[in-house]
Structure formats: structure tokens, C-alpha cells
Scaffold this active site. Sequence first.
Site, PDB file in Angstrom:
ATOM      1  CE  LYS A 152     -13.793  -9.481  -9.156  1.00  0.00           C
ATOM      2  NZ  LYS A 152     -14.477  -9.903 -10.194  1.00  0.00           N
ATOM      3  CE  LYS A 194     -13.435  -5.768  -6.457  1.00  0.00           C
ATOM      4  NZ  LYS A 194     -11.639  -6.047  -6.012  1.00  0.00           N
ATOM      5  N   GLY A 200     -11.126  -7.436 -15.625  1.00  0.00           N
ATOM      6  CA  GLY A 200     -10.890  -6.319 -16.706  1.00  0.00           C
ATOM      7  C   GLY A 200     -11.460  -5.087 -16.323  1.00  0.00           C
ATOM      8  N   GLY A 201     -11.889  -4.738 -15.306  1.00  0.00           N
ATOM      9  CA  GLY A 201     -12.439  -3.365 -14.573  1.00  0.00           C
ATOM     10  C   GLY A 201     -13.794  -3.374 -15.108  1.00  0.00           C
ATOM     11  CG  HIS A 244      -3.330  -4.871  -9.684  1.00  0.00           C
ATOM     12  ND1 HIS A 244      -4.756  -4.871  -9.894  1.00  0.00           N
ATOM     13  CD2 HIS A 244      -3.083  -6.377  -9.881  1.00  0.00           C
ATOM     14  CE1 HIS A 244      -5.188  -6.038 -10.514  1.00  0.00           C
ATOM     15  NE2 HIS A 244      -4.112  -6.703 -10.418  1.00  0.00           N
ATOM     16  CD  GLU A 311      -6.121  -9.740 -10.711  1.00  0.00           C
ATOM     17  OE1 GLU A 311      -6.710  -8.783 -10.300  1.00  0.00           O
ATOM     18  OE2 GLU A 311      -5.822 -10.167 -11.975  1.00  0.00           O
ATOM     19  NE  ARG A 329      -9.698 -14.420 -17.340  1.00  0.00           N
ATOM     20  CZ  ARG A 329      -8.770 -13.421 -17.394  1.00  0.00           C
ATOM     21  NH1 ARG A 329      -7.947 -13.300 -18.162  1.00  0.00           N
ATOM     22  NH2 ARG A 329      -9.510 -12.183 -17.050  1.00  0.00           N
TER      23      ARG A 329
END
Length: 758
Positions: A152, A194, A200-201, A244, A311, A329
Site C-alpha cells: 500500500k 492499515k 478485507g479489513g 468506499h 479502490e 485479483r
Amino acid sequence: MVCQPRTLVQPAVSRRRFTTAVQNSLSSERKPHFDKILIANRGEIACRVIRTAKKLGIKTVAVYSEVDANSLHVLEADEAYCIGPAPSAESYLRMDKIIDVCRRSGAQVGSVSSSVIYGFLSENAKFAERLAEEGIVFIGPPSSAIVSMGSKSESKNIMSAAGVPCVPGYHGANQDADLLFAEAEKIGYPVLIKAIHGGGGKGMRVVSSASQFKDALASAQRESLKSFGDEDVLVEKYIERPRHIEVQVFADTLGNAVSLWERDCSVQRRNQKIIEEAPAPGLSPDLRADLSAKAVAAAKAVNYVGAGTVEFIFDNDTEKFYFMEMNTRLQVEHPVTEMITGLDLVEWQLEVAAGNPLALSQVQIPLVGHAFEARIYAENPRNDFLPDSGPLLYLDTPKPTHVFARPIPPLPHNDSCSELDSVKRSPDTSTHMVPSMRLEQGFTQGAQIGVFYDPMIAKLVVHGRDRTSALRALRRALEEYKVVGVSTNVEFLRMLAGNGAFINGEVETGFIKKHYEDLFPAVESPSAELLAQAALFVALREHPIQSAGLSTPWTTLTSRRFGGDVYERTISIQPDDASADPTRVSLKSISPGHFDITVHSATPMTFTGVLARLVSPTTLSTTLNGASTEITIVSQRPPPSHPASRATNTMERLHVFSVSGTKTTLAIPSPAYLLSLGQGVLTLSKGALHAPMPSLVVEVKVSIGDRVEKGQPVVVLESMKTETVLRAEVAGVVNAVGCAKGEMVEEGRELVDIKEDE
């Protein structure tokens, strides 16, 4: 996806652009699909890939852990190989075992095998490189793109250079806790910690103050290390009212890249999506075009190939959007994109992996109607959405209208259309269509939902002419979805789909917290009508109405004949709450299938001449108060190992599904003689902490004799890749510790007992 190639020559990509036409291919000859693909995942997504493969005549190979031996994806695949014990690190994350299965399943000369990677290793660059070394084609992006987008921090540096806006924050390599704390102070609270890998959190924590930072950092790093094998994190400014929004992109090896429009995934719990829709509500054509252009720019920046999801965080207050991450993916929520475009994205992945160009140009891609996906999870929404596990004792689902997305004709190609105009669209809501529904599931009745993997049971996907009709179809489908055996979020999803703010498209990531009281109304006491129906179910189950065609005394004379011809019985029923008092319900059979019933509640109520019969072992038909209805009632007997007690999990429970789909669980108290035998009943102290679900003990923070304060962390549990911290309910001294680090504990087990201060 991974495969052994036919001799594939992938031409160098000189530049990236919106795709213009299939004619851009360096060769007009279409390359064939792979003969066999290996699917290195489990659950509903593995079954989804198998369906497309079967449609295309491609053989499939499944891999599975020991606990997944009888799973649906194993049964549906052409071949299946066990790759180890239940923990992911010993099975689905073992590169060597998956590569070995690639060899074993397609070892003959001239045979072709491949592996579709979704989740687990799909975003692992080392795995993609290992496959290349073994001469196996990875059906997915190049490893360089996975490396760039998998971090990230690195991805945000690349996006900034490409002109894609990013959220302010620290994305550096120095992971010293004091430095991260100092960076958080500079950014200003609230901040978001993060994990730099994965999604997926997992490994994500919102921190509101400096006092919370160190504990939140340690927890996020632990969770990240377990989920992704890397504990590095980034720290960013937390946007207070975000949406989001993500864009589905696709790119081929020939230089073509397109946007397949956006999805809104704003409504989340525990930083994970539970409902998605496409297109995102309320976006103007200009904003949609800008999002699509930035998403394609992100793909171009890393020479992307295949399916990817870019995202963004959309700030509701400023209407600006920022790059968050790119998932290299096909996402769980890809079906909503398929529904509004009429495409099969798994088929597109296979085409791109074979070296073929994208099937459509940007201007040809449809944007028709509106679609929703609701994720059905084994979890308890009223207990902070904690995951649940156990057998699916009963599963009744709505009947799907389609297996794949309903085909939608592509738009005509237009060479004169500019790149910007090709994505400046509003959805087509004028085309008349009957709402359609798909059910993507990886489990059937009788299957076991375990503690080692994500607790998703299925995905319910609907498509309608517009958002209103699609939402109506979703509500109807959720009313017909019935599960017994584990707690689920179906009731919560029904409340969400009927919530006024959600219907109006007023979505944000804090939606659940903001509308909590509406989404979680107080649980009402069961009505007298419901208690009467439950009592009728028990009576008819044990004394069924005899068929007129059976005339022998052995069938017409039941045990009641010794007490006369009139059957009378009193049944005690209580809510699924140990503290609730039971209600007595008296029934009197006045003729076959007709009853007089009295419910002895605070305000007694009598129903006369009630017509009732069992249509099936789980369907009760009644005419009560002039209303004729058929409802579903499923009995759940307690496990034999549970001694009788006043706890409802030791009683027979009746799960009653109303016509509208509302589920009410009732319990039939154990008789006094059984209670007298069950002397092992737990007497709960206020300081006792019990496992809220089957879990792995990650850390025990106290020892016998330690003094603790109310709210102090005591035990850290992990279930289905999610950490849960149990905190002291009272201040006092630790009296007993009933668990150890690394131990598996069952739901309800007492882990720590704290003697409360007097």
C-alpha cells in the site's frame, strides 16, 4: 490463475490506453483456452470459477485442506488433491504443495494445466515468480504489478507520480513504533493504521486518540502478520464521512485497458464489506468518467494485465476521491459488475491469460440497470458481528433465475468517440427487464462452517431495471433465505435493505453506526399468535393427524385413547434467553386438525377453532384469527453432551420463520426431572469471561492472582482470521484461568474468572 502454457508469446506492451477495438490484436487468430485449470482456493469463489470452466469445456482441479474434504468445490471439480491440515499456512498458503499438484495433475507431455488463484496466494508476487520458474502460467497480473500494488505504501507513491490523488499519510519503510506514533501526531487524529499488504479489513484499526495508538498498532501488526505474513503498516488520515467506491478494470497483454464501471461498497462492519452495488448511487456522468480515467491510469502505471480493482475513498463532505489501494485479483463482489455489463469476468480472465485481446472496446461496454450483492455470513450482528461456526443444520434458499449474468448486447463500436466520452455515462434504466437473481454459494445443508477460514456462506446477487427494482428483488430474496445451525446476518441484511436512508442511497462507511438504532431495533417478545403456532407445531409433530385412508386400529388409535377421545396438552415455551420466563400454551383438539388454544401470557389470549396441519416436517399451515398462512419451523435439538439446564443452548430450540422472513428463536424448557439430573449447570459470576465463539487463544494477558481493572484486556482470541479482545467486565482479582496460548476453545467455555471487588 496459474497454468502450464501452450507455447505462448506475450508481446511487449509499449504503452497503455483505453482499448479501442479487438482489431488491435497483433494476430487475428484467436488463441485457445487452457485444457485444465487448477483452482487454488475454496468456498463459493472456487465453485464460481468451476462453473465458467465447465461452460467453456475446461477441466478443473481443486485443492483442499483436511477439513474441506467434503466441501462443495471439491465435489464439483474434475479432480481434487489434499494439500494439508486446516490452518491456511499449512495448506492453501503452501506454494510448494500447490506447485506439486500442478505437476501431478497435468504431468503428461502435451497436457496443459493451470491454476486459478483467488484470495490466499492471488496477490503473492513470489508465488507468481515461482510459477514462472516452473513453466506454469499464472492467470493474473505480472509479478511486478503485484509487488507494486501489493504494498500500500509503494502503490501510493506510484499513484501520486501517475496523477492519481492519494490520502495524506505516512507510507515509509521505517516501522519503529515511536516513529509511527510521531507520524500519527503530525497527521492528526483520527488516523487509520492499515497493513501494507492484503485487504478485507485485516490488520486495520481506526485510532481516535494518542492513548489508543500503541495497543491498536500492536493488534494491527499481529493480525497482519497472521493474515499476510508481513507486519508492516502505514498510517493515514482517517476521513470522517467516507464512501468506499471501487472501479473494476481489465487489461490485456496487447496494450488495451478498460473500465467496467464502479461499485459502491460503503456499508461495512469490522472494516469488511457486507453489501455492494453497481453502479454507485448518485454519481454524475462526469464523476464516473473521472473515476474510470483515474482507475485506468492506475492500471497503466504498473503495466497491468487481467482483472483488477482500484479502490477509492470518496469524501462525502468535499466530493473528492482518493486512491486507497489496488487489488490485483477478481474481487468477491465482481458479480454486480457482471450483472450490469452482461459479462463473465472469469471468462475474460481466461481469455486474457491465453493471450487474446479484450472482447470489447470501452465504448462498447454496457451499463444497464442496477445490481446488488448481499454477503451471507455466519456471524452474530447483535454481538458486534462476531463470526460463528457449526453445521448448517437447515438451509433453504431462494431459487436462482440465472447461473451467470443475463447477456446484454454490447453497444456499437464508434471510432470517433473520445476516451473521455466513452466513459462519461449514465446507467441505462429505460430497458425493460424482469429482475434476475444469482446465488453464489460454497456450502450446502449439512456442511460445517469452521473456525479456520472466512465465515461467508454465500452471496445473493440481484439485478433490476433500476436501483429501486433491484432493491425490491433483494428484499424478496432475503425473505426466502433461511438458515439454522449457525447465527447469520440475514435478518440484519433485511433490515438494511429496508432502511429508509439506504433506500435513498445515503451510504457511507459509518452507515451502521449512524443508523444503529434503526438497524437493531429492540427485540420484541414473541406474540401470542407466534407462541400458539409453535405449540401447534410441537403437538402436530408428536400427534400427527391421521390420513382418512388408514383405517386400522393400530393407526387410528394413538396413545391418547386411554385418556379419552379429546387430546389436551400444555406446552411451555420461552424466548431464546435464559433470563426470560416461559409462557404456558394450552391446546385442546376439538376435531382432527382443529384446536382451541389459550396462551397464558400477562394478558391471556384464546384462539378458537384454529385449523392447523403439518404440510411437511418443517412447514406448518394454520388459519388463525381469520388469516391463513404457511410458516417454516425448524427444530434444533441440544447436543447430547450438554446436560439439561436453564441455559437455552441445552434446550430444544424452535426456529420460526414468518411469511416475511423474520426469524424468531424459541426454546422449550427442559422438564424438572431432567434439570434435577443436570447438576453441572454453570452458575455464572459477573466476572466470568466466556469464549463468544469457537476460537484460537492468541494471548492470555493475566495470571491467577493478578489485579485487573474494568475494561482491561484479558484474553485475545482469533477466529476466521479475525482477532477479538476480551476485556474485564468488573474490577477485581483473577480467580481462575481456563485457557492457554495456542489452545482451541469451544463457544461458551469459561476462559477467565475475576472475583469482583466487594
